[in-house]
Motif scaffolding. Structure first.
Motif, PDB file in Angstrom:
ATOM      1  N   GLU A  69       0.806  -1.213   0.000  1.00  0.00           N
ATOM      2  CA  GLU A  69       0.000   0.000   0.000  1.00  0.00           C
ATOM      3  C   GLU A  69       0.844   1.270   0.000  1.00  0.00           C
ATOM      4  O   GLU A  69       0.433   2.294  -0.564  1.00  0.00           O
ATOM      5  CB  GLU A  69      -0.954  -0.004   1.203  1.00  0.00           C
ATOM      6  N   THR A  70       2.013   1.221   0.613  1.00  0.00           N
ATOM      7  CA  THR A  70       2.888   2.388   0.580  1.00  0.00           C
ATOM      8  C   THR A  70       3.377   2.650  -0.835  1.00  0.00           C
ATOM      9  O   THR A  70       3.398   3.793  -1.313  1.00  0.00           O
ATOM     10  CB  THR A  70       4.081   2.198   1.526  1.00  0.00           C
ATOM     11  N   VAL A  71       3.755   1.582  -1.528  1.00  0.00           N
ATOM     12  CA  VAL A  71       4.203   1.709  -2.917  1.00  0.00           C
ATOM     13  C   VAL A  71       3.081   2.247  -3.795  1.00  0.00           C
ATOM     14  O   VAL A  71       3.291   3.134  -4.630  1.00  0.00           O
ATOM     15  CB  VAL A  71       4.690   0.348  -3.450  1.00  0.00           C
ATOM     16  N   SER A  72       1.868   1.728  -3.607  1.00  0.00           N
ATOM     17  CA  SER A  72       0.746   2.190  -4.427  1.00  0.00           C
ATOM     18  C   SER A  72       0.424   3.653  -4.121  1.00  0.00           C
ATOM     19  O   SER A  72       0.098   4.439  -5.019  1.00  0.00           O
ATOM     20  CB  SER A  72      -0.488   1.311  -4.197  1.00  0.00           C
ATOM     21  N   CYS A  97      -6.982  13.499   0.967  1.00  0.00           N
ATOM     22  CA  CYS A  97      -7.003  12.027   1.007  1.00  0.00           C
ATOM     23  C   CYS A  97      -8.083  11.604   1.999  1.00  0.00           C
ATOM     24  O   CYS A  97      -7.983  11.862   3.201  1.00  0.00           O
ATOM     25  CB  CYS A  97      -5.647  11.486   1.430  1.00  0.00           C
ATOM     26  N   VAL A  98      -9.113  10.952   1.507  1.00  0.00           N
ATOM     27  CA  VAL A  98     -10.282  10.604   2.312  1.00  0.00           C
ATOM     28  C   VAL A  98     -10.140   9.185   2.848  1.00  0.00           C
ATOM     29  O   VAL A  98     -10.039   8.222   2.076  1.00  0.00           O
ATOM     30  CB  VAL A  98     -11.574  10.732   1.485  1.00  0.00           C
ATOM     31  N   ALA A 156      -1.597   3.555   5.273  1.00  0.00           N
ATOM     32  CA  ALA A 156      -0.393   3.445   4.442  1.00  0.00           C
ATOM     33  C   ALA A 156      -0.602   4.083   3.074  1.00  0.00           C
ATOM     34  O   ALA A 156       0.327   4.665   2.496  1.00  0.00           O
ATOM     35  CB  ALA A 156       0.004   1.976   4.284  1.00  0.00           C
ATOM     36  N   ARG A 157      -1.801   3.991   2.544  1.00  0.00           N
ATOM     37  CA  ARG A 157      -2.078   4.603   1.246  1.00  0.00           C
ATOM     38  C   ARG A 157      -1.916   6.120   1.316  1.00  0.00           C
ATOM     39  O   ARG A 157      -1.242   6.730   0.481  1.00  0.00           O
ATOM     40  CB  ARG A 157      -3.498   4.257   0.784  1.00  0.00           C
ATOM     41  N   CYS A 158      -2.540   6.727   2.307  1.00  0.00           N
ATOM     42  CA  CYS A 158      -2.431   8.186   2.436  1.00  0.00           C
ATOM     43  C   CYS A 158      -0.997   8.609   2.738  1.00  0.00           C
ATOM     44  O   CYS A 158      -0.521   9.629   2.215  1.00  0.00           O
ATOM     45  CB  CYS A 158      -3.368   8.696   3.523  1.00  0.00           C
ATOM     46  N   ALA A 159      -0.303   7.827   3.554  1.00  0.00           N
ATOM     47  CA  ALA A 159       1.094   8.137   3.847  1.00  0.00           C
ATOM     48  C   ALA A 159       1.940   8.043   2.581  1.00  0.00           C
ATOM     49  O   ALA A 159       2.854   8.863   2.364  1.00  0.00           O
ATOM     50  CB  ALA A 159       1.640   7.193   4.917  1.00  0.00           C
ATOM     51  N   ILE A 188      -8.518  12.327  -3.475  1.00  0.00           N
ATOM     52  CA  ILE A 188      -8.214  10.922  -3.721  1.00  0.00           C
ATOM     53  C   ILE A 188      -8.869  10.095  -2.632  1.00  0.00           C
ATOM     54  O   ILE A 188      -8.720  10.385  -1.430  1.00  0.00           O
ATOM     55  CB  ILE A 188      -6.705  10.651  -3.809  1.00  0.00           C
ATOM     56  N   THR A 189      -9.649   9.118  -3.036  1.00  0.00           N
ATOM     57  CA  THR A 189     -10.357   8.257  -2.098  1.00  0.00           C
ATOM     58  C   THR A 189      -9.710   6.881  -2.089  1.00  0.00           C
ATOM     59  O   THR A 189      -8.945   6.525  -2.987  1.00  0.00           O
ATOM     60  CB  THR A 189     -11.846   8.152  -2.459  1.00  0.00           C
ATOM     61  N   LEU A 190     -10.046   6.095  -1.067  1.00  0.00           N
ATOM     62  CA  LEU A 190      -9.379   4.803  -0.865  1.00  0.00           C
ATOM     63  C   LEU A 190     -10.296   3.620  -1.160  1.00  0.00           C
ATOM     64  O   LEU A 190      -9.962   2.479  -0.829  1.00  0.00           O
ATOM     65  CB  LEU A 190      -8.845   4.724   0.565  1.00  0.00           C
ATOM     66  N   GLY A 191     -11.427   3.895  -1.796  1.00  0.00           N
ATOM     67  CA  GLY A 191     -12.361   2.843  -2.183  1.00  0.00           C
ATOM     68  C   GLY A 191     -13.356   3.367  -3.188  1.00  0.00           C
ATOM     69  O   GLY A 191     -13.691   4.564  -3.177  1.00  0.00           O
ATOM     70  N   ALA A 192     -13.834   2.491  -4.050  1.00  0.00           N
ATOM     71  CA  ALA A 192     -14.727   2.909  -5.135  1.00  0.00           C
ATOM     72  C   ALA A 192     -16.023   3.563  -4.640  1.00  0.00           C
ATOM     73  O   ALA A 192     -16.428   4.603  -5.172  1.00  0.00           O
ATOM     74  CB  ALA A 192     -15.029   1.717  -6.041  1.00  0.00           C
TER      75      ALA A 192
END
Length: 339
Positions: free
Chosen positions: A162-165, A183-184, A195-198, A239-243
């Motif tokens: 998730e960090t890479v993505s 980042c929501v 991790a995604r937002c980071a 940017i959201t973390l799910g559809a």
């Protein structure tokens, strides 16, 4: 076709291992002579496209919230593997980590043959996973917990870093000229979401801000994002973390009068339509169908033949981008509910 994000070398072993499994499957399907088919069936326990190995019971336990269609795609992949492998498949889920741990204990008590589990909160879930392993029940982790699955005693992991993505998303936002990104986060404390937002913050050259919402309450999600966009006109990208959150964010942008553009992690068929309509700019795909399929199929391989995929490393199913350059190909499969 898809524009793949760069991945650290330590994870490439997993991709090669997954590729080897796929090559093996293609080789089996390519056998044309009767003798070749018979030899392969005897060697693998697969006859007429379905395993004739003893029936086993595998439980999949996830942190899926009610109504999130992303998890329907994971479940379809798992069901496809179960049908092929002669597996009695059970699916349970709870977004609360304590209750998810209880579901693991329930699976142990019912003496299942194997468990596939997500690890969004490793601190709460690792003790339960270790109990399963101590009881002789093999466990694979998938989707969430890429940094912690080995500590839990799980045999394998299928998902994305998730960090890479997140870094890949941040770099793309920079390249597209974004200045301030919201980042929501739909579930505070889940390691994969944080991790995604980071990662976005790390890869992005501008300013990022996190906004926590309650992902199980879409009216609240909509009003919270709308209010934020109304009060901060400097936000030019969300940017959201799910559809499902992305689709709600699209409405929030319209309601607020903001000019912010929306991008997201993860997809579903409705999100693909939003991409076609250009309401969403792009999505990061972690191939949820593949995660579900590999989670079940890998446990069958382990139980039937002692195989372990990944060589002790995570087997990555993403990230890659879905945008206008490859959307037509993805849409073909999204209509079947598998992308």
């Amino acid at each position: 076709m898809r524009k793949a994000a760069r991945t650290p070398a330590r994870f490439r072993t997993g991709r090669r291992a997954a590729g080897a499994v796929l090559v093996t499957a293609l080789a089996l399907s390519a056998c044309s002579s009767t003798g070749g088919k018979q030899a392969q069936e005897e060697a693998t326990g697969v006859a007429a496209g379905k395993a004739d190995t003893p029936r086993m019971k595998i439980t999949m336990i996830t942190h899926a919230p009610s109504g999130d269609t992303f998890w329907d795609i994971i479940r379809k992949g798992a069901q496809a593997a179960a049908a092929k492998d002669n597996v009695q498949f059970q699916y349970t889920n709870d977004v609360d980590p304590g209750k998810q741990a209880t579901l693991i204990q329930n699976a142990i008590d019912s003496k299942v043959d194997a468990i596939a589990v997500t690890l969004p909160n490793p601190g709460a879930l690792t003790p339960a996973v270790k109990k399963a392993v101590a009881a002789g029940i093999p466990v694979v982790a998938f989707n969430a917990g890429v940094a912690d699955w080995q500590k839990s005693g799980a045999l394998m992991f299928f998902g994305q870093d998730e960090t890479v993505s997140g870094e890949a998303a941040g770099k793309r936002l920079s390249a597209e000229g974004a200045k301030k990104v919201l980042c929501v986060v739909q579930e505070q404390g889940q390691v994969q979401l944080e991790a995604r937002c980071a990662g976005v913050q790390k890869g992005f050259s501008g300013t990022t801000e996190k906004l926590y919402v309650t992902g199980t309450n879409m009216p609240s999600v909509k009003s919270t994002i709308t209010a934020k966009l109304q009060t901060d006109k400097s936000i030019d990208h969300v940017i959201t973390l799910g559809a499902p959150i992305a689709l709600t964010a699209v409405q929030s942008v319209k309601d607020s009068g903001s000019k912010a553009k929306v991008a997201t992690f993860d997809t579903n068929s409705q999100l693909v339509k939003a991409l076609q309509d250009k309401d969403v700019q792009w999505a990061i795909d972690q191939q949820p169908y593949l995660q579900g399929y590999l989670a079940i199929d890998s446990l069958w391989l382990y139980k039937a033949n002692g195989n372990v995929i990944g060589g002790g490393q995570a087997t990555l199913t993403g990230p890659s981008f879905i945008d206008q350059s490859n959307l037509a190909q993805v849409a073909k499969f999204a209509s079947a509910g598998t992308r």
